[in-house]
Scaffold this motif. Sequence first.
Motif, PDB file in Angstrom:
ATOM      1  N   LYS A  86       0.818  -1.220   0.000  1.00 16.40           N
ATOM      2  CA  LYS A  86       0.000   0.000   0.000  1.00 16.40           C
ATOM      3  C   LYS A  86       0.844   1.259   0.000  1.00 16.40           C
ATOM      4  O   LYS A  86       1.952   1.275   0.537  1.00 16.40           O
ATOM      5  N   ALA A  87       0.269   2.321  -0.552  1.00 12.40           N
ATOM      6  CA  ALA A  87       0.860   3.659  -0.432  1.00 12.40           C
ATOM      7  C   ALA A  87      -0.038   4.454   0.517  1.00 12.40           C
ATOM      8  O   ALA A  87      -1.273   4.407   0.409  1.00 12.40           O
ATOM      9  N   TYR A  88       0.607   5.139   1.469  1.00 13.75           N
ATOM     10  CA  TYR A  88      -0.116   5.864   2.524  1.00 13.75           C
ATOM     11  C   TYR A  88       0.137   7.353   2.387  1.00 13.75           C
ATOM     12  O   TYR A  88       1.289   7.778   2.222  1.00 13.75           O
ATOM     13  N   ARG A  89      -0.921   8.133   2.512  1.00 12.41           N
ATOM     14  CA  ARG A  89      -0.776   9.598   2.463  1.00 12.41           C
ATOM     15  C   ARG A  89      -0.552  10.109   3.887  1.00 12.41           C
ATOM     16  O   ARG A  89      -1.333   9.813   4.784  1.00 12.41           O
ATOM     17  N   HIS A  90       0.540  10.835   4.091  1.00  8.60           N
ATOM     18  CA  HIS A  90       0.809  11.424   5.409  1.00  8.60           C
ATOM     19  C   HIS A  90       0.150  12.794   5.512  1.00  8.60           C
ATOM     20  O   HIS A  90      -0.276  13.365   4.497  1.00  8.60           O
ATOM     21  N   ALA A  91       0.099  13.318   6.748  1.00 14.60           N
ATOM     22  CA  ALA A  91      -0.612  14.578   6.986  1.00 14.60           C
ATOM     23  C   ALA A  91      -0.023  15.729   6.171  1.00 14.60           C
ATOM     24  O   ALA A  91      -0.746  16.647   5.765  1.00 14.60           O
ATOM     25  N   ASP A  92       1.287  15.677   5.863  1.00 14.64           N
ATOM     26  CA  ASP A  92       1.900  16.763   5.082  1.00 14.64           C
ATOM     27  C   ASP A  92       1.714  16.547   3.580  1.00 14.64           C
ATOM     28  O   ASP A  92       2.297  17.274   2.768  1.00 14.64           O
ATOM     29  N   GLY A  93       0.937  15.526   3.196  1.00 14.36           N
ATOM     30  CA  GLY A  93       0.640  15.288   1.785  1.00 14.36           C
ATOM     31  C   GLY A  93       1.599  14.302   1.130  1.00 14.36           C
ATOM     32  O   GLY A  93       1.313  13.790   0.043  1.00 14.36           O
ATOM     33  N   SER A  94       2.723  14.005   1.761  1.00 17.44           N
ATOM     34  CA  SER A  94       3.703  13.100   1.139  1.00 17.44           C
ATOM     35  C   SER A  94       3.154  11.668   1.097  1.00 17.44           C
ATOM     36  O   SER A  94       2.239  11.313   1.862  1.00 17.44           O
ATOM     37  N   ILE A  95       3.721  10.865   0.202  1.00 19.90           N
ATOM     38  CA  ILE A  95       3.207   9.509  -0.025  1.00 19.90           C
ATOM     39  C   ILE A  95       4.320   8.504   0.268  1.00 19.90           C
ATOM     40  O   ILE A  95       5.411   8.600  -0.292  1.00 19.90           O
ATOM     41  N   HIS A  96       4.016   7.549   1.144  1.00 21.35           N
ATOM     42  CA  HIS A  96       5.027   6.585   1.595  1.00 21.35           C
ATOM     43  C   HIS A  96       4.503   5.177   1.408  1.00 21.35           C
ATOM     44  O   HIS A  96       3.302   4.935   1.494  1.00 21.35           O
ATOM     45  N   THR A  97       5.436   4.254   1.214  1.00 25.87           N
ATOM     46  CA  THR A  97       5.037   2.858   1.278  1.00 25.87           C
ATOM     47  C   THR A  97       5.818   2.192   2.394  1.00 25.87           C
ATOM     48  O   THR A  97       6.640   2.820   3.066  1.00 25.87           O
ATOM     49  N   PHE A  98       5.510   0.910   2.621  1.00 25.32           N
ATOM     50  CA  PHE A  98       5.978   0.217   3.816  1.00 25.32           C
ATOM     51  C   PHE A  98       6.805  -0.997   3.411  1.00 25.32           C
ATOM     52  O   PHE A  98       6.299  -1.884   2.730  1.00 25.32           O
ATOM     53  N   ARG A  99       8.058  -1.024   3.787  1.00 31.40           N
ATOM     54  CA  ARG A  99       8.962  -2.161   3.583  1.00 31.40           C
ATOM     55  C   ARG A  99       8.931  -2.740   2.164  1.00 31.40           C
ATOM     56  O   ARG A  99       8.783  -3.970   1.978  1.00 31.40           O
ATOM     57  N   LEU A 338      -5.692  -5.025  18.546  1.00 33.99           N
ATOM     58  CA  LEU A 338      -6.052  -3.668  18.132  1.00 33.99           C
ATOM     59  C   LEU A 338      -4.987  -2.660  18.531  1.00 33.99           C
ATOM     60  O   LEU A 338      -4.750  -1.675  17.825  1.00 33.99           O
ATOM     61  N   SER A 339      -4.285  -2.947  19.627  1.00 34.04           N
ATOM     62  CA  SER A 339      -3.238  -2.024  20.034  1.00 34.04           C
ATOM     63  C   SER A 339      -2.028  -2.128  19.092  1.00 34.04           C
ATOM     64  O   SER A 339      -1.423  -1.117  18.720  1.00 34.04           O
ATOM     65  N   LEU A 340      -1.714  -3.349  18.647  1.00 33.46           N
ATOM     66  CA  LEU A 340      -0.628  -3.498  17.652  1.00 33.46           C
ATOM     67  C   LEU A 340      -1.042  -2.891  16.309  1.00 33.46           C
ATOM     68  O   LEU A 340      -0.241  -2.297  15.595  1.00 33.46           O
ATOM     69  N   ARG A 341      -2.313  -3.055  15.991  1.00 33.81           N
ATOM     70  CA  ARG A 341      -2.819  -2.478  14.736  1.00 33.81           C
ATOM     71  C   ARG A 341      -2.624  -0.962  14.755  1.00 33.81           C
ATOM     72  O   ARG A 341      -2.186  -0.364  13.778  1.00 33.81           O
ATOM     73  N   GLU A 342      -2.965  -0.370  15.900  1.00 34.77           N
ATOM     74  CA  GLU A 342      -2.852   1.083  16.002  1.00 34.77           C
ATOM     75  C   GLU A 342      -1.383   1.516  15.868  1.00 34.77           C
ATOM     76  O   GLU A 342      -1.071   2.470  15.160  1.00 34.77           O
ATOM     77  N   GLU A 343      -0.490   0.777  16.539  1.00 33.35           N
ATOM     78  CA  GLU A 343       0.923   1.146  16.468  1.00 33.35           C
ATOM     79  C   GLU A 343       1.436   1.027  15.025  1.00 33.35           C
ATOM     80  O   GLU A 343       2.128   1.904  14.508  1.00 33.35           O
ATOM     81  N   LEU A 344       1.061  -0.081  14.367  1.00 34.49           N
ATOM     82  CA  LEU A 344       1.521  -0.296  12.987  1.00 34.49           C
ATOM     83  C   LEU A 344       0.978   0.788  12.057  1.00 34.49           C
ATOM     84  O   LEU A 344       1.728   1.386  11.271  1.00 34.49           O
ATOM     85  N   THR A 345      -0.324   1.059  12.152  1.00 34.51           N
ATOM     86  CA  THR A 345      -0.896   2.046  11.231  1.00 34.51           C
ATOM     87  C   THR A 345      -0.385   3.452  11.569  1.00 34.51           C
ATOM     88  O   THR A 345      -0.207   4.268  10.676  1.00 34.51           O
ATOM     89  N   ASP A 346      -0.115   3.720  12.842  1.00 33.25           N
ATOM     90  CA  ASP A 346       0.483   5.020  13.193  1.00 33.25           C
ATOM     91  C   ASP A 346       1.823   5.201  12.475  1.00 33.25           C
ATOM     92  O   ASP A 346       2.135   6.293  11.990  1.00 33.25           O
ATOM     93  N   ILE A 347       2.613   4.125  12.420  1.00 31.17           N
ATOM     94  CA  ILE A 347       3.905   4.214  11.711  1.00 31.17           C
ATOM     95  C   ILE A 347       3.644   4.420  10.215  1.00 31.17           C
ATOM     96  O   ILE A 347       4.216   5.291   9.573  1.00 31.17           O
ATOM     97  N   GLN A 348       2.737   3.603   9.676  1.00 32.11           N
ATOM     98  CA  GLN A 348       2.493   3.658   8.229  1.00 32.11           C
ATOM     99  C   GLN A 348       1.988   5.029   7.779  1.00 32.11           C
ATOM    100  O   GLN A 348       2.354   5.514   6.711  1.00 32.11           O
ATOM    101  N   TYR A 349       1.155   5.657   8.632  1.00 34.93           N
ATOM    102  CA  TYR A 349       0.593   6.963   8.259  1.00 34.93           C
ATOM    103  C   TYR A 349       1.422   8.125   8.793  1.00 34.93           C
ATOM    104  O   TYR A 349       0.985   9.271   8.730  1.00 34.93           O
ATOM    105  N   GLY A 350       2.607   7.824   9.325  1.00 37.77           N
ATOM    106  CA  GLY A 350       3.510   8.885   9.754  1.00 37.77           C
ATOM    107  C   GLY A 350       3.105   9.575  11.038  1.00 37.77           C
ATOM    108  O   GLY A 350       3.526  10.696  11.304  1.00 37.77           O
ATOM    109  N   ARG A 351       2.275   8.905  11.861  1.00 38.68           N
ATOM    110  CA  ARG A 351       1.820   9.529  13.108  1.00 38.68           C
ATOM    111  C   ARG A 351       2.707   9.161  14.286  1.00 38.68           C
ATOM    112  O   ARG A 351       2.504   9.634  15.388  1.00 38.68           O
ATOM    113  N   ARG A 352       3.670   8.243  14.055  1.00 32.22           N
ATOM    114  CA  ARG A 352       4.513   7.761  15.141  1.00 32.22           C
ATOM    115  C   ARG A 352       5.897   7.514  14.562  1.00 32.22           C
ATOM    116  O   ARG A 352       6.027   7.242  13.364  1.00 32.22           O
ATOM    117  N   GLU A 353       6.881   7.610  15.402  1.00 28.21           N
ATOM    118  CA  GLU A 353       8.262   7.468  14.914  1.00 28.21           C
ATOM    119  C   GLU A 353       8.473   6.094  14.255  1.00 28.21           C
ATOM    120  O   GLU A 353       8.050   5.068  14.787  1.00 28.21           O
TER     121      GLU A 353
END
Length: 364
Positions: A86-99, A338-353
């Motif tokens: 997947k490609a994820y849109r971050h809050a600043d508009g940039s587009i990232h993918t995962f591994r 659900l807590s791991l899901r949140e941590e993973l998606t936070d990383i993917q969407y640029g919300r967490r380090e």
Amino acid sequence: MTSIETELAPLEFSVTKNLAARSAAQRDEILQNPGFGSTFTDHMVDICWSARGGWHRPRVQPYGPIALDPAAAVLHYGQEIFEGIKAYRHADGSIHTFRPDQNAARLQRSARRMALPELPAEYFIQSLRELIAVDGAWTPSGEDQSLYLRPFMFAKEAFLGVRPAQKVAYYVIASPAGSYFSGGVKPVRIWLSETYARAGRGGTGAAKTGGNYASSLLPQAEAAEKGCDQVVFLDQDGNVEELGGMNVVFVYKDGRIVTPQSDSILEGITRNSLLQLAEDRGHTVERRAVSLNEWRDGVASGDIVEVFACGTAAVVTPIGTLVAEGFEDEQPRGDLALSLREELTDIQYGRREDKHGWLYRLDA
Ligand code: PLP
Ligand code: COI
């Protein structure tokens, strides 16, 4: 950031713009409610391969039908592999993918098993970048939304003899995506297929190849008849393998996390990442055979406190009920999935380090 060691010179893609591309307004309307896998962006990437010429003719072209000779080997013998990323849109508009290095490596492993050519990781990543360069605007920004990228490769040589094809095509298409399951994240009912197997010893279970999914359709239809969302498959020894399109993870009372390991399971990148995050939190992870009896007894005794499924498309989904001919086991509800899901998606969407350097920026 994931960095890719580059030894190969980049390919020179020719770009043909789609003159019938959707307007920004039409695109935005689709992105409001994209569903999963039913709408596609305006372009696609393709690269040809031949035994004689290697990888050649890299192109970005308008999305559209592929002309194939009726004798193309893929139509007869199923020589085909694919990826999902997947490609994820971050809050600043940039587009990232995962591994993406992991998907590139898995595509190569699938290629080896299916006697297809191995696409160099550099070309794999470049193919995603080229598609994002023209269709990046299709990456939605809503909660849990993404642009699902589907790289795939197939035998296009027109030849009915049974041998590895000497002409192959690699494509990437993209599809804006919301939730994989229509109900969003809610515990799913899983049907235990005791009649049909997904893979066998020495078979193609570890490869991401179309036939594995074709063979899961009948048991999947059986699951739907039983009111279930997905099927779980067992191996010939009664060990749990995986679902039709997701890996399975068991959480134990003492904090151990156990997941099936064998040569016939698709090695999930989501699973590996979640297990790494769990290890970071101090959980012990075991990759080993898990029998159906261990699962059922563990739930009955309270040793197993949570069971979940995971994969790129569906991310993390708690398993709510295991249904089979003759029993229906309610699964315990915990909050680790659900807590791991949140941590993973936070990383993917640029919300967490991104401590592990898993993100790769596609649009710069
Ligand atoms: N198992 C199967 C059969 C799959 O199709 C998928 C999806 O890609 C997975 C597991 C999970 O793999 P990943 O997490 O890399 O998407
Ligand atoms: C994925 O999770 O990316 C998959 O490929 C699973 C399914 C859509 C086939």
